[in-house]
Design an enzyme around this catalytic site. Structure first.
Site, mmCIF file in Angstrom:
data_model
loop_
_atom_site.group_PDB
_atom_site.id
_atom_site.type_symbol
_atom_site.label_atom_id
_atom_site.label_comp_id
_atom_site.label_asym_id
_atom_site.label_seq_id
_atom_site.Cartn_x
_atom_site.Cartn_y
_atom_site.Cartn_z
ATOM 1 N N GLU A 52 0.811 -1.222 0.000
ATOM 2 C CA GLU A 52 0.000 0.000 0.000
ATOM 3 C C GLU A 52 0.847 1.276 0.000
ATOM 4 O OE1 GLU A 52 -0.499 -2.595 1.966
ATOM 5 O OE2 GLU A 52 -2.598 -3.211 1.859
ATOM 6 N N PHE A 114 -11.176 -6.840 14.715
ATOM 7 C CA PHE A 114 -10.113 -7.328 13.834
ATOM 8 C C PHE A 114 -9.798 -6.271 12.765
ATOM 9 C CE2 PHE A 114 -8.845 -9.694 9.941
ATOM 10 C CZ PHE A 114 -7.608 -10.093 10.410
ATOM 11 N N GLN A 115 -8.537 -5.940 12.651
ATOM 12 C CA GLN A 115 -8.039 -4.946 11.690
ATOM 13 C C GLN A 115 -8.666 -3.568 11.888
ATOM 14 O OE1 GLN A 115 -8.149 -6.825 7.739
ATOM 15 N NE2 GLN A 115 -6.068 -7.544 8.134
ATOM 16 N N LYS A 164 -17.324 -0.615 6.683
ATOM 17 C CA LYS A 164 -17.747 -1.626 5.718
ATOM 18 C C LYS A 164 -19.267 -1.620 5.529
ATOM 19 C CE LYS A 164 -17.016 -6.484 4.636
ATOM 20 N NZ LYS A 164 -16.291 -7.705 4.989
ATOM 21 N N MET A 475 24.362 8.372 1.267
ATOM 22 C CA MET A 475 24.319 9.688 1.912
ATOM 23 C C MET A 475 24.609 9.585 3.407
ATOM 24 S SD MET A 475 24.157 12.806 1.415
ATOM 25 C CE MET A 475 23.275 13.523 0.031
HETATM 26 C C1 LIG Z 1 12.454 5.727 4.580
HETATM 27 C C2 LIG Z 1 13.771 6.330 4.899
HETATM 28 N N1 LIG Z 1 14.600 5.713 5.769
HETATM 29 C C3 LIG Z 1 15.806 6.255 6.058
HETATM 30 C C4 LIG Z 1 16.213 7.429 5.490
HETATM 31 C C5 LIG Z 1 17.546 8.058 5.814
HETATM 32 N N2 LIG Z 1 18.415 8.103 4.641
HETATM 33 C C6 LIG Z 1 18.552 9.209 3.885
HETATM 34 S S1 LIG Z 1 19.560 8.993 2.586
HETATM 35 C C7 LIG Z 1 19.870 7.405 3.024
HETATM 36 C C8 LIG Z 1 20.791 6.543 2.212
HETATM 37 C C9 LIG Z 1 20.246 6.222 0.886
HETATM 38 O O1 LIG Z 1 21.015 5.188 0.329
HETATM 39 P P1 LIG Z 1 20.799 4.714 -1.171
HETATM 40 O O2 LIG Z 1 19.369 4.479 -1.413
HETATM 41 O O3 LIG Z 1 21.708 3.571 -1.444
HETATM 42 O O4 LIG Z 1 21.200 6.001 -2.015
HETATM 43 P P2 LIG Z 1 22.626 6.770 -2.110
HETATM 44 O O5 LIG Z 1 22.675 7.776 -0.999
HETATM 45 O O6 LIG Z 1 23.718 5.740 -1.983
HETATM 46 O O7 LIG Z 1 22.599 7.424 -3.434
HETATM 47 C C10 LIG Z 1 19.182 7.068 4.191
HETATM 48 C C11 LIG Z 1 19.262 5.744 4.868
HETATM 49 C C12 LIG Z 1 15.290 8.058 4.602
HETATM 50 N N3 LIG Z 1 15.555 9.230 4.032
HETATM 51 N N4 LIG Z 1 14.105 7.470 4.313
#
Ligand SMILES: Cc1ncc(C[n+]2csc(CCOP(=O)(O)OP(=O)(O)O)c2C)c(N)n1
Length: 565
Positions: A52, A114-115, A164, A475
């Site tokens: 979802e 439920f749910q 529902k 990042m």
């Molecule tokens: C849902 C979610 N969880 C954690 C983060 C924190 N976060 C920001 S950038 C990042 C790393 C992203 O890694 P990747 O997808 O491999 O992309 P890259 O930075 O290597 O280009 C994380 C964990 C986020 N922004 N969103």
């Protein structure tokens, strides 16, 4: 007595009256009556996602690309809570999104059935409006009300929760409230109002005429209000350089001599320096968020600010404002254009040109994001829309691709939601059939919603997926390198074999390891009619430069490789 319709049939009719053609969703117990009625309404295409969260992001992508509300559907409980991240993403980025959730029957509400989950309570802070429909008599009006709220003023998400038994309740259609769509159903601009006072406009024009170092900062509001032509006219009549924020990218052509680039945490040095030296900033449709301003106390201290913004609560929220012009960006820019005198800013533009620094991203000769994005631009002949995920690649996609056409860059800005790109791109493809759409993700974010390849295959949605695989949550690894003494805690990330993954889903997939493969494989992906995947093995420890450390001012960029203890 007129025809008897069920709540579900009334809902389907009301959706059609709102101009809805497409729904992204996933069935379950509490929403089954709606799914029972759906096949009777072939005008409503339903796309069955695999999670979802993806339904919400796909509806968000559709809305951003089309300007019409996106619709997602889920059952009660876990179905509804799986929508939450997507709703919050839409809320932060002002996307008109209508979430429809099933709820347990009225008599069971409050009994931990439920749910059962209080999805209205959960989503209240992340929606413009959420409504539990307590009787079928209210249903048609409730649908039209939530669509109007989603679309009007500053757009945003809304939620309609349907017990529902209300979906099953019967009603004589003659008494169903007529089910009239709100005025402007389906359109982007309706309901945007704006009437700044003449005094404020005159003052703004006076400041624009007198400023020595003015800048325009264009945000998402320019795209939401279709104000490209007016923005360009303002820039050209005054010679004032234009900065585009992350969500403002593609609001102004990047080949234009007045385009400067992106501001903020990963903004170019010359852009941030121009902000710090400016004596006037004309902010159009943006909210001066912290990733743009850096340390607020030290932000643009010499600048007066003219803030053109639809949402009055944004004006003066983060940055003190000399003149606030509240209303639709396009309408206000038109009025402003009539009030200003032509001028130029040649001296100031020369000064900004002297701030420009050579690009310092740390690519050491391997597969560089810059090379990949340049090839992607050429292979797509500038016709594509790019949907990025979150992380280093998002910044490269924002900074290195040159956007010429309006609204061709789509990303999760405010919430920074990893996993956004792949499902959002499905919505973009369905809003722009025939146009190439690239979902560009890191290896981390791709793995958050890669199950949606199955949706693309089943529904024939030709998303072109590019994975920038660096073996890290890049990042976060970059922050660990700069600010945590290179302690790479929980950032190395294993990936499956993406080529074989593609094969398992029955789509073509390629791995690109060398520069000379880039162009040919991008073109092969584009030439394939259906969804296709290209994995790029990029340098593992490349960094995004420049970078303003969190909490620092725009005057304190890290410009090249440094390792702190
Ligand atoms: C849902 C979610 N969880 C954690 C983060 C924190 N976060 C920001 S950038 C990042 C790393 C992203 O890694 P990747 O997808 O491999 O992309 P890259 O930075 O290597 O280009 C994380 C964990 C986020 N922004 N969103």
């Amino acid at each position: 007595m007129g025809e008897q319709l069920t709540g579900s049939q009334i809902l389907c009719q009301a959706l059609l009256e709102e101009g809805v053609e497409l729904l992204f969703g996933y069935p379950g117990g509490a929403i089954m009556p709606f799914y029972h009625a759906l096949p009777e309404y072939p005008g409503l295409r339903h796309v069955l996602v695999r999670h979802e969260q993806a339904a919400a992001h796909a509806a968000d992508g559709y809305a951003r690309a089309s300007g019409r509300p996106g619709v997602c559907v889920a059952t009660s409980g876990p179905g509804a809570t799986n929508l939450v991240t997507g709703i919050a993403t839409a809320h932060m980025d002002s996307t008109p999104l209508v979430a429809i959730t099933g709820q347990v029957p009225r008599a069971m509400i409050g009994r931990d059935a439920f749910q059962e989950t209080d999805i209205i309570g959960i989503t209240q802070p992340i929606t413009k409006h959420s409504r539990l429909v307590e009787d079928v008599e209210e249903l048609a009006d409730a649908v039209h009300e939530v669509f109007a709220v989603a679309r009007e003023g500053r757009p945003g998400p809304v939620l309609l929760d349907l017990p529902k038994d209300v979906q099953n309740q019967k009603l004589d259609v003659a008494r169903s409230g007529g089910g009239k769509a709100a005025p402007g159903a389906g359109g982007r601009r309706e309901g945007l109002v704006g009437a700044p006072t003449t005094t404020a406009l005159v003052e703004a024009a006076r400041l624009i005429g007198r400023a020595e170092r003015p800048l325009i900062m264009a945000g998402h509001g320019v795209i939401l209000s279709d104000a490209y032509v007016e923005l360009r006219a303002l820039a050209e009549r005054t010679g004032i350089p234009v900065i585009t924020t992350l969500l403002g990218i593609s609001a102004f052509p990047e080949s234009h001599p007045l385009h400067l680039g992106m501001p903020g945490m990963h903004g170019e040095v010359h852009v941030n320096r121009a902000i710090q030296e400016a004596d006037l900033i004309i902010g159009v449709g943006l909210r001066f968020d912290d990733r743009v301003t850096g340390n607020l106390a030290a932000f643009a201290r010499s600048a007066k600010v003219i803030h053109i913004e639809l949402d009055p609560s944004e004006v003066g929220k983060n940055v003190p404002v000399a003149v606030g012009l509240v209303g639709d960006a396009r309408a206000i820019l038109r009025e402003l254009l009539e009030a200003i005198e032509p001028r130029h800013c040649d001296g100031w533009r020369g000064q900004i040109a002297s701030f420009v620094r050579p690009r310092a991203d740390s690519f050491k000769g391997g597969l560089s994001p810059e090379g990949i994005l340049t090839a992607l631009e050429e292979a797509s002949a500038g016709r594509c829309t790019v949907v990025s995920d979150v992380g280093q690649h998002q910044m490269w996609v924002a900074k290195l691709f040159r956007y010429q056409r309006p609204n061709t860059h789509i990303t999760s800005g405010g919430l920074g939601t990893m996993g956004f790109a792949v499902p959002a791109a499905m919505g973009v493809v369905l809003a722009r059939p025939g146009e190439p759409v690239w979902a560009i993700s890191g290896d981390g974010g791709f793995q958050m919603n890669m199950q949606e390849i199955a949706t693309m295959v089943q529904e024939g949605i030709p998303v072109k997926m590019a994975i920038f695989n660096n073996g890290y949550l890049g990042m976060v690894r970059q922050w660990q390198q700069f600010f945590h003494g290179r302690r790479y805690s929980a950032t190395p990330i294993w990936s499956p074999d993406y080529v074989r993954l593609a094969e398992a889903y029955g789509i073509p997939g390629w791995r690109v390891e060398r520069c000379e493969q880039v162009d040919g494989l991008l073109r092969a992906a584009l030439a394939h009619e259906g969804p296709a995947l290209v994995e790029f093995l990029i340098e593992q420890e490349a960094n995004v430069f420049p970078m303003i450390p969190p909490g620092a001012s725009l005057s304190e960029p890290i410009e090249s490789e440094v390792v702190t203890a």
